[in-house]
Scaffold this active site. Structure first.
Site, PDB file in Angstrom:
ATOM      1  CG  HIS A  32      -6.475  -2.779   3.895  1.00  0.00           C
ATOM      2  ND1 HIS A  32      -5.760  -1.669   3.500  1.00  0.00           N
ATOM      3  CD2 HIS A  32      -7.745  -2.570   3.461  1.00  0.00           C
ATOM      4  CE1 HIS A  32      -6.562  -0.823   2.875  1.00  0.00           C
ATOM      5  NE2 HIS A  32      -7.780  -1.344   2.836  1.00  0.00           N
ATOM      6  CD  GLN A  62     -14.754  -1.227  -1.748  1.00  0.00           C
ATOM      7  OE1 GLN A  62     -15.918  -1.480  -1.458  1.00  0.00           O
ATOM      8  NE2 GLN A  62     -14.082  -1.893  -2.659  1.00  0.00           N
ATOM      9  CG  HIS A  77      -8.515  -3.232  -1.438  1.00  0.00           C
ATOM     10  ND1 HIS A  77      -9.509  -2.615  -2.163  1.00  0.00           N
ATOM     11  CD2 HIS A  77      -8.320  -2.443  -0.351  1.00  0.00           C
ATOM     12  CE1 HIS A  77      -9.894  -1.515  -1.556  1.00  0.00           C
ATOM     13  NE2 HIS A  77      -9.190  -1.383  -0.449  1.00  0.00           N
ATOM     14  CG  ASP A  82      -2.053   0.976   1.156  1.00  0.00           C
ATOM     15  OD1 ASP A  82      -1.777   2.173   0.946  1.00  0.00           O
ATOM     16  OD2 ASP A  82      -3.210   0.568   1.295  1.00  0.00           O
ATOM     17  CB  ILE A  83       1.508   3.959  -2.434  1.00  0.00           C
ATOM     18  CG1 ILE A  83       0.096   4.223  -2.936  1.00  0.00           C
ATOM     19  CG2 ILE A  83       2.292   3.049  -3.377  1.00  0.00           C
ATOM     20  CD1 ILE A  83       0.070   5.082  -4.202  1.00  0.00           C
TER      21      ILE A  83
HETATM   22  P1  AMP Z   1      -9.871   1.297   1.014  1.00  0.00           P
HETATM   23  O1  AMP Z   1     -10.572   1.254  -0.326  1.00  0.00           O
HETATM   24  O2  AMP Z   1     -10.365   2.402   1.883  1.00  0.00           O
HETATM   25  O3  AMP Z   1      -9.875  -0.033   1.715  1.00  0.00           O
HETATM   26  O4  AMP Z   1      -8.360   1.651   0.780  1.00  0.00           O
HETATM   27  C1  AMP Z   1      -7.734   1.681  -0.472  1.00  0.00           C
HETATM   28  C2  AMP Z   1      -6.252   1.548  -0.226  1.00  0.00           C
HETATM   29  O5  AMP Z   1      -5.611   1.464  -1.474  1.00  0.00           O
HETATM   30  C3  AMP Z   1      -5.646   2.713   0.536  1.00  0.00           C
HETATM   31  O6  AMP Z   1      -4.979   2.210   1.695  1.00  0.00           O
HETATM   32  C4  AMP Z   1      -4.687   3.327  -0.466  1.00  0.00           C
HETATM   33  O7  AMP Z   1      -3.523   3.815   0.140  1.00  0.00           O
HETATM   34  C5  AMP Z   1      -4.389   2.168  -1.376  1.00  0.00           C
HETATM   35  N1  AMP Z   1      -3.994   2.547  -2.718  1.00  0.00           N
HETATM   36  C6  AMP Z   1      -4.653   3.361  -3.567  1.00  0.00           C
HETATM   37  N2  AMP Z   1      -4.001   3.450  -4.737  1.00  0.00           N
HETATM   38  C7  AMP Z   1      -2.903   2.656  -4.631  1.00  0.00           C
HETATM   39  C8  AMP Z   1      -1.820   2.317  -5.502  1.00  0.00           C
HETATM   40  N3  AMP Z   1      -1.741   2.843  -6.732  1.00  0.00           N
HETATM   41  N4  AMP Z   1      -0.868   1.481  -5.063  1.00  0.00           N
HETATM   42  C9  AMP Z   1      -0.944   0.955  -3.811  1.00  0.00           C
HETATM   43  N5  AMP Z   1      -1.930   1.238  -2.947  1.00  0.00           N
HETATM   44  C10 AMP Z   1      -2.897   2.075  -3.334  1.00  0.00           C
END
Ligand code: AMP
Ligand code: ZN
Length: 139
Positions: free
Chosen positions: A101, A93, A99, A30-31
């Site tokens: 985590h 989300q 995804h 995760d970035i």
């Molecule tokens: P959520 O949808 O709230 O569960 O979280 C989405 C996650 O995706 C967040 O923790 C972001 O930091 C992560 N994220 C979004 N874009 C990228 C990317 N290009 N590469 C890696 N992680 C990402």
């Protein structure tokens, strides 16, 4: 799905720090990490959430998450790992491609906020009523 960032990562059109992949699953860093080692495990085939994902992909993600969790344990020696998965805007989300985590707590890092909440006993009758409604929807 062209507009989906995680589909673009799967296709190699967007970069990622890959940790693991197999024919169904990709895991990458995760970035915006909540903690060191924060890793996402996704299906290669687009599905928005827990309601939509193919059972085979869901199973593959959980099997892969165990492999990745073992690797995180070996690499980072965490005191614990939170596995967290959000579905729908109401659950915050943000990326609408399923995804999981994996968030390790390493060393003296602060508590993982997502794992800390007050345990207050609920209204047992209300709990039972709601559990029955959910169970009835499964029947
Ligand atoms: P959520 O949808 O709230 O569960 O979280 C989405 C996650 O995706 C967040 O923790 C972001 O930091 C992560 N994220 C979004 N874009 C990228 C990317 N290009 N590469 C890696 N992680 C990402
Ligand atoms: Zn997608």
């Amino acid at each position: 799905m062209e507009s989906c960032i995680f589909c673009r990562i799967v296709k190699g059109e967007s970069p990622c720090f890959k940790v693991y992949e197999n024919e169904r699953v990709l895991a990458f860093a995760d970035i915006n990490p909540i903690a060191e080692g924060h890793t996402l495990v996704i299906p290669k085939s687009h599905a928005e959430n827990l309601w939509d994902i193919l059972p085979e992909d869901l199973a593959a993600i959980h099997l892969a998450s165990q492999k990745v969790a073992h690797a995180i344990r070996t690499a980072l020696k965490p005191s614990g790992i939170a596995a967290l998965q959000l579905n729908g805007r109401g659950a915050n989300q943000m990326v609408m491609h399923y995804h999981l985590h994996l968030v390790p707590r390493v060393g003296q890092a602060p508590e993982l906020p997502i794992t800390v909440w007050d345990l207050k006993p609920g209204d047992m009758q209300a709990i039972e009523r709601t559990a029955r409604r959910i169970a009835a929807a499964l029947a």
